[in-house]
Design a protein around this motif. Structure first.
Motif, PDB file in Angstrom:
ATOM      1  N   ARG A   2      -6.877  43.328  10.626  1.00 36.76           N
ATOM      2  CA  ARG A   2      -7.790  42.417  11.299  1.00 36.76           C
ATOM      3  C   ARG A   2      -7.884  42.794  12.779  1.00 36.76           C
ATOM      4  O   ARG A   2      -6.899  43.241  13.360  1.00 36.76           O
ATOM      5  CB  ARG A   2      -7.223  41.011  11.196  1.00 36.76           C
ATOM      6  CG  ARG A   2      -8.214  39.973  10.757  1.00 36.76           C
ATOM      7  CD  ARG A   2      -7.455  38.684  10.569  1.00 36.76           C
ATOM      8  NE  ARG A   2      -6.610  38.755   9.384  1.00 36.76           N
ATOM      9  CZ  ARG A   2      -6.998  38.334   8.188  1.00 36.76           C
ATOM     10  NH1 ARG A   2      -8.177  37.848   8.013  1.00 36.76           N
ATOM     11  NH2 ARG A   2      -6.186  38.408   7.170  1.00 36.76           N
ATOM     12  N   SER A   3      -9.046  42.628  13.353  1.00 37.04           N
ATOM     13  CA  SER A   3      -9.132  42.917  14.789  1.00 37.04           C
ATOM     14  C   SER A   3      -8.478  41.766  15.545  1.00 37.04           C
ATOM     15  O   SER A   3      -8.410  40.644  15.067  1.00 37.04           O
ATOM     16  CB  SER A   3     -10.579  43.086  15.217  1.00 37.04           C
ATOM     17  OG  SER A   3     -11.213  41.838  15.255  1.00 37.04           O
ATOM     18  N   ASP A   4      -7.995  42.066  16.694  1.00 38.28           N
ATOM     19  CA  ASP A   4      -7.185  41.096  17.410  1.00 38.28           C
ATOM     20  C   ASP A   4      -8.007  40.380  18.472  1.00 38.28           C
ATOM     21  O   ASP A   4      -8.453  40.998  19.430  1.00 38.28           O
ATOM     22  CB  ASP A   4      -6.032  41.862  18.064  1.00 38.28           C
ATOM     23  CG  ASP A   4      -5.156  40.947  18.876  1.00 38.28           C
ATOM     24  OD1 ASP A   4      -4.207  41.451  19.469  1.00 38.28           O
ATOM     25  OD2 ASP A   4      -5.433  39.748  18.932  1.00 38.28           O
ATOM     26  N   PRO A   5      -8.215  39.086  18.322  1.00 36.87           N
ATOM     27  CA  PRO A   5      -9.140  38.389  19.219  1.00 36.87           C
ATOM     28  C   PRO A   5      -8.616  38.320  20.648  1.00 36.87           C
ATOM     29  O   PRO A   5      -9.397  38.248  21.582  1.00 36.87           O
ATOM     30  CB  PRO A   5      -9.227  36.987  18.617  1.00 36.87           C
ATOM     31  CG  PRO A   5      -7.972  36.829  17.848  1.00 36.87           C
ATOM     32  CD  PRO A   5      -7.597  38.190  17.361  1.00 36.87           C
ATOM     33  N   ALA A   6      -7.293  38.381  20.805  1.00 40.20           N
ATOM     34  CA  ALA A   6      -6.755  38.268  22.155  1.00 40.20           C
ATOM     35  C   ALA A   6      -7.216  39.441  23.005  1.00 40.20           C
ATOM     36  O   ALA A   6      -7.315  39.346  24.214  1.00 40.20           O
ATOM     37  CB  ALA A   6      -5.244  38.224  22.106  1.00 40.20           C
ATOM     38  N   PRO A 179       1.023  44.181  23.782  1.00 36.19           N
ATOM     39  CA  PRO A 179      -0.245  43.631  23.266  1.00 36.19           C
ATOM     40  C   PRO A 179      -0.678  42.365  24.005  1.00 36.19           C
ATOM     41  O   PRO A 179      -1.864  42.185  24.277  1.00 36.19           O
ATOM     42  CB  PRO A 179       0.069  43.315  21.799  1.00 36.19           C
ATOM     43  CG  PRO A 179       1.202  44.189  21.450  1.00 36.19           C
ATOM     44  CD  PRO A 179       2.008  44.372  22.701  1.00 36.19           C
ATOM     45  N   LEU A 180       0.270  41.498  24.348  1.00 36.73           N
ATOM     46  CA  LEU A 180      -0.106  40.263  25.038  1.00 36.73           C
ATOM     47  C   LEU A 180      -0.502  40.519  26.485  1.00 36.73           C
ATOM     48  O   LEU A 180      -1.363  39.841  27.039  1.00 36.73           O
ATOM     49  CB  LEU A 180       1.048  39.253  24.990  1.00 36.73           C
ATOM     50  CG  LEU A 180       1.265  38.585  23.634  1.00 36.73           C
ATOM     51  CD1 LEU A 180       2.453  37.637  23.693  1.00 36.73           C
ATOM     52  CD2 LEU A 180       0.028  37.829  23.200  1.00 36.73           C
ATOM     53  N   ARG A 253     -12.709  32.931  28.187  1.00 36.65           N
ATOM     54  CA  ARG A 253     -12.871  31.759  27.318  1.00 36.65           C
ATOM     55  C   ARG A 253     -12.805  30.490  28.143  1.00 36.65           C
ATOM     56  O   ARG A 253     -11.946  30.359  28.946  1.00 36.65           O
ATOM     57  CB  ARG A 253     -11.750  31.703  26.294  1.00 36.65           C
ATOM     58  CG  ARG A 253     -11.838  32.840  25.324  1.00 36.65           C
ATOM     59  CD  ARG A 253     -10.755  32.659  24.287  1.00 36.65           C
ATOM     60  NE  ARG A 253     -10.428  33.929  23.700  1.00 36.65           N
ATOM     61  CZ  ARG A 253     -10.150  34.087  22.416  1.00 36.65           C
ATOM     62  NH1 ARG A 253     -10.182  33.072  21.623  1.00 36.65           N
ATOM     63  NH2 ARG A 253      -9.837  35.261  21.955  1.00 36.65           N
TER      64      ARG A 253
ATOM     65  N   PRO B  93       1.563  34.718  19.501  1.00 33.07           N
ATOM     66  CA  PRO B  93       0.203  34.181  19.627  1.00 33.07           C
ATOM     67  C   PRO B  93      -0.882  35.153  19.196  1.00 33.07           C
ATOM     68  O   PRO B  93      -1.977  34.721  18.861  1.00 33.07           O
ATOM     69  CB  PRO B  93       0.087  33.868  21.123  1.00 33.07           C
ATOM     70  CG  PRO B  93       1.176  34.620  21.783  1.00 33.07           C
ATOM     71  CD  PRO B  93       2.252  34.826  20.780  1.00 33.07           C
ATOM     72  N   HIS B  94      -0.594  36.449  19.185  1.00 30.63           N
ATOM     73  CA  HIS B  94      -1.635  37.421  18.845  1.00 30.63           C
ATOM     74  C   HIS B  94      -1.562  37.835  17.378  1.00 30.63           C
ATOM     75  O   HIS B  94      -2.272  38.739  16.964  1.00 30.63           O
ATOM     76  CB  HIS B  94      -1.535  38.641  19.750  1.00 30.63           C
ATOM     77  CG  HIS B  94      -0.210  39.334  19.682  1.00 30.63           C
ATOM     78  ND1 HIS B  94       0.985  38.676  19.884  1.00 30.63           N
ATOM     79  CD2 HIS B  94       0.126  40.626  19.431  1.00 30.63           C
ATOM     80  CE1 HIS B  94       1.985  39.544  19.764  1.00 30.63           C
ATOM     81  NE2 HIS B  94       1.491  40.725  19.485  1.00 30.63           N
ATOM     82  N   THR B  96      -1.615  36.596  13.173  1.00 29.87           N
ATOM     83  CA  THR B  96      -2.007  35.511  12.284  1.00 29.87           C
ATOM     84  C   THR B  96      -0.758  34.851  11.698  1.00 29.87           C
ATOM     85  O   THR B  96       0.350  35.383  11.784  1.00 29.87           O
ATOM     86  CB  THR B  96      -2.844  36.044  11.104  1.00 29.87           C
ATOM     87  OG1 THR B  96      -2.043  36.983  10.387  1.00 29.87           O
ATOM     88  CG2 THR B  96      -4.119  36.701  11.576  1.00 29.87           C
ATOM     89  N   TYR B 137      -4.666  31.720  13.779  1.00 30.85           N
ATOM     90  CA  TYR B 137      -3.761  32.103  14.856  1.00 30.85           C
ATOM     91  C   TYR B 137      -2.990  30.865  15.317  1.00 30.85           C
ATOM     92  O   TYR B 137      -3.496  29.741  15.182  1.00 30.85           O
ATOM     93  CB  TYR B 137      -4.539  32.728  16.010  1.00 30.85           C
ATOM     94  CG  TYR B 137      -5.004  34.115  15.663  1.00 30.85           C
ATOM     95  CD1 TYR B 137      -4.197  35.217  15.931  1.00 30.85           C
ATOM     96  CD2 TYR B 137      -6.213  34.320  15.012  1.00 30.85           C
ATOM     97  CE1 TYR B 137      -4.601  36.489  15.581  1.00 30.85           C
ATOM     98  CE2 TYR B 137      -6.621  35.589  14.648  1.00 30.85           C
ATOM     99  CZ  TYR B 137      -5.811  36.672  14.940  1.00 30.85           C
ATOM    100  OH  TYR B 137      -6.190  37.936  14.570  1.00 30.85           O
TER     101      TYR B 137
END
Lengths: 253, 378
Positions: A2-6, A179-180, A253, B93-94, B96, B137
């Motif tokens: 899945r692509s990562d929305p963050a 990643p975060l 956002r 948080p990133h 699922t 998420y």
């Protein structure tokens, strides 16, 4: 996967319409490169006193390529060293160096690039190399600072849970912290690269071939048309690169 | 020894600089036991928990899991075989929900199909609809849902041991109660060895096979919820137990089923009905609410199975629960508990033995320890 929305936003990164702005700026740059030599009449009108309305010592495309090369080299060095330094000082064993690193990065930016050039020439000679050094020093701060902030913003309890689950320190770094922190780090790189594109022009004062050449020549010869040609190309190039980064970063956002 | 004790702490201490967070603590936790560490903040309960999975290294003493000193086990390997759930959930948080749950199995390099199967199982076990939640998420979840995911993640690699650090502390009372009930249900089925930290004595009473009351890094008293209610060791334990609400709390541990008269015995049915699985506290409350001195007792299908009068509650001998109520618990096979009050540091060994001897005899515990001085008879 899945692509990562963050990081990527909820949209598909590759959908062409999201690349409209970068493509537009890229096209504008191409058109300018091709059209500039044929706009002699226009620039003659802007600066009637100029003996030669178009800068012809080097083709603009060569200047642009070399300009990009200098910025790319400097940015790569700044990104690799800035991000790794920031990662190092956020590890438990490197925490003592945190004040030192952030201070060095700040000094790098407060020191004017022109002064760095002047100081670097006796050591490194004329040309591209001292320009790269000046750009690296100038571009480090936003990268180091944003990497520190990005990693620092990771919730300590999430990090604690990650350790408690049995993740190794490098797994915590690669699967959680980086990643975060990525959007914040990317924002720092964006600032650094965009500023670098504008600043690289001063390399022309010490013989690096950049889009600053027409500007310097224009100043020396009192030729406003040359200055304009260099400035327009640098500006459009910076806008193009900036729009690419804008695309890579998540929308607010 | 090793098949009796899953987690053993022997004289364990932890010092941070000059501060002693945990001071010579000894504890033995049997397989399948749900042991709750209770105390005020700063009493060392969380530190104790985190020493078990080496998030904090103990300064002194020994901690064994299944007979093996934990320092001999690679810390990552150790943590991967111990489930860990915390108050703030600590979900990534990133990632699922499904990916969060599969974290430890992925670290253990399970094949993908097995991870997926396990994730599905756990979501079902914790009442999370897979179609609805698998792709969500953490920021899209409510507090209770997030904590369910946290517990599912802790259970993912099917660890024998589960460490829970105030997992329900940040939830609203209704969600908290639902999750407590869920944990009781899960534990009845899974029989994990659970060490649970809370500052909420009600929660401890509800969940624990054994409660360990800590203060100043030491164990003040340990025993079953009934043991504590019957004979709190000192004023500190008594205040944790809720002071004068103790009577009601004690009643709250006794099922109606154990006290009622089965139908046909002697009384008429009444207007209000109480479930046989409810406890005497609930029954008393119903009586007060409806101004009745007796209630009809019904089973889960609403069939009348008996009656319960206020006299039955009052005349119940010592308000003691049936011996079978908490089968896993008995203070007799536990290691030396440290019932010394905070002020009394240099307690003599024979004093310890004496108090312990008393604590195994429940009938005698009713009268003496009501006051604040536990050692006044010495």
């Amino acid at each position: 996967m899945r692509s990562d929305p963050a990081i990527l936003g909820d949209s598909d990164l590759l959908a062409w319409r999201h690349w409209a702005a970068p493509l537009g700026w890229f096209a504008a740059l191409g058109v300018l490169l091709v059209a500039m030599p044929h706009l002699g009449a226009l620039f003659a009108a802007i600066d009637p006193e100029a003996r030669e309305p178009i800068y012809r010592r080097d083709p603009f495309i060569d200047l642009l390529a070399n300009h990009l090369l200098v910025v790319a080299g400097a940015s790569s060095i700044a990104i690799v060293s800035g991000v790794s330094a920031a990662i190092m000082v956020t590890r438990p064993w490197g925490r003592d160096f945190l004040p030192l690193v952030s201070q060095l990065a700040s000094i790098g930016q407060t020191f004017p690039p022109v002064a760095v050039l002047a100081l670097a020439v006796p050591w490194l000679g004329f040309g591209g190399l001292p320009t790269v050094v000046a750009l690296v020093l100038y571009g480090l701060l936003p990268i180091v600072r944003n990497t520190l902030v990005g990693i620092g913003e990771v919730d300590p309890s999430t990090r604690e849970a990650a350790r408690g689950m049995g993740m190794s320190p490098s797994q915590v770094l690669w699967q959680l912290e980086l990643p975060l922190a990525a959007p914040v780090i990317l924002a720092g790189i964006r600032t650094s690269v965009t500023v670098g594109i504008a600043t690289a022009a001063i390399g022309s004062t010490i013989g690096a071939k950049t889009l600053g050449d027409p500007i310097i020549a224009g100043i020396i010869n009192g030729n406003t048309a040359y200055i304009l040609q260099g400035a327009i190309l640098i500006g459009v190039l910076a806008l193009f690169i900036d729009s690419v980064f804008a695309r890579l970063l998540p929308s607010q956002r | 020894m090793t098949d009796q004790v899953r987690i053993a702490l022997l004289n364990v201490s932890k010092r941070f600089g000059d501060d002693t967070a945990v001071d010579g603590l000894s504890l033995a936790i049997a397989p399948g036991e749900l042991c709750v560490l209770v105390g005020t903040s700063g009493c060392g309960k969380s530190t104790t928990l985190r020493m078990i999975n080496r998030l904090i290294e103990h300064s002194d003493g020994q901690i064994h899991i299944d007979g093996q000193p934990i320092r001999e086990i690679n810390e990552q390997a150790l943590r991967r075989r111990i489930g860990y759930a915390i108050q703030s959930t600590g979900l990534f948080p990133h990632w699922t929900v499904a990916r969060n749950i599969g974290l430890v199995p992925r670290l253990l390099k399970w094949p993908n199909e097995r991870i997926q199967k396990r994730t599905r199982e756990l979501m079902q076990l914790l009442g999370l609809k897979e179609a609805e939640f698998a792709g969500k998420y953490p920021h899209q979840l409510s507090g209770g849902q997030a904590q369910r995911v946290g517990v599912a993640r802790a259970l993912a690699a099917d660890p024998d041991i589960l460490l829970m650090d105030e997992p329900f502390g940040a939830l609203d009372p209704i969600t908290r109660e639902a999750l407590q009930n869920e944990l009781i249900r899960l534990q009845a089925r899974l029989k994990k060895t659970i060490v649970f930290v809370t500052h909420d004595m009600e929660e401890a009473m509800k969940l624990a096979d054994r409660i360990v009351v800590m203060d100043g890094g030491k164990v003040v008293q340990q025993g079953s919820p009934q043991d504590l209610l019957m004979a709190p060791e000192n004023a500190f334990v008594e205040s944790l137990l809720g002071g004068r609400d103790r009577g009601l709390k004690q009643a709250g541990l006794i099922p109606v089923r154990d006290v009622m008269h089965p139908t046909g015995a002697r009384r008429q049915t009444t207007a209000a009905a109480v479930s046989a699985d409810d406890n005497l506290r609930g029954a008393l409350s119903l009586m007060l609410l409806n101004r009745l001195s007796s209630l009809t007792v019904v089973d889960e299908r609403d069939r009348t199975v008996g009656t319960l009068g206020v006299d039955d509650i009052m005349h119940r001998k010592n308000l003691l629960p049936a011996a079978s109520a908490k089968p896993t618990n008995s203070s007799a096979n536990q290691p030396a508990s440290k019932p010394a009050p905070r002020s009394d540091d240099g307690d003599a060994p024979e004093a310890k033995a004496k108090v312990q001897g008393v604590s195994t005899d429940r009938a005698e515990k009713m009268s003496p320890h009501q006051g604040s001085e536990p050692h006044h008879e010495e």
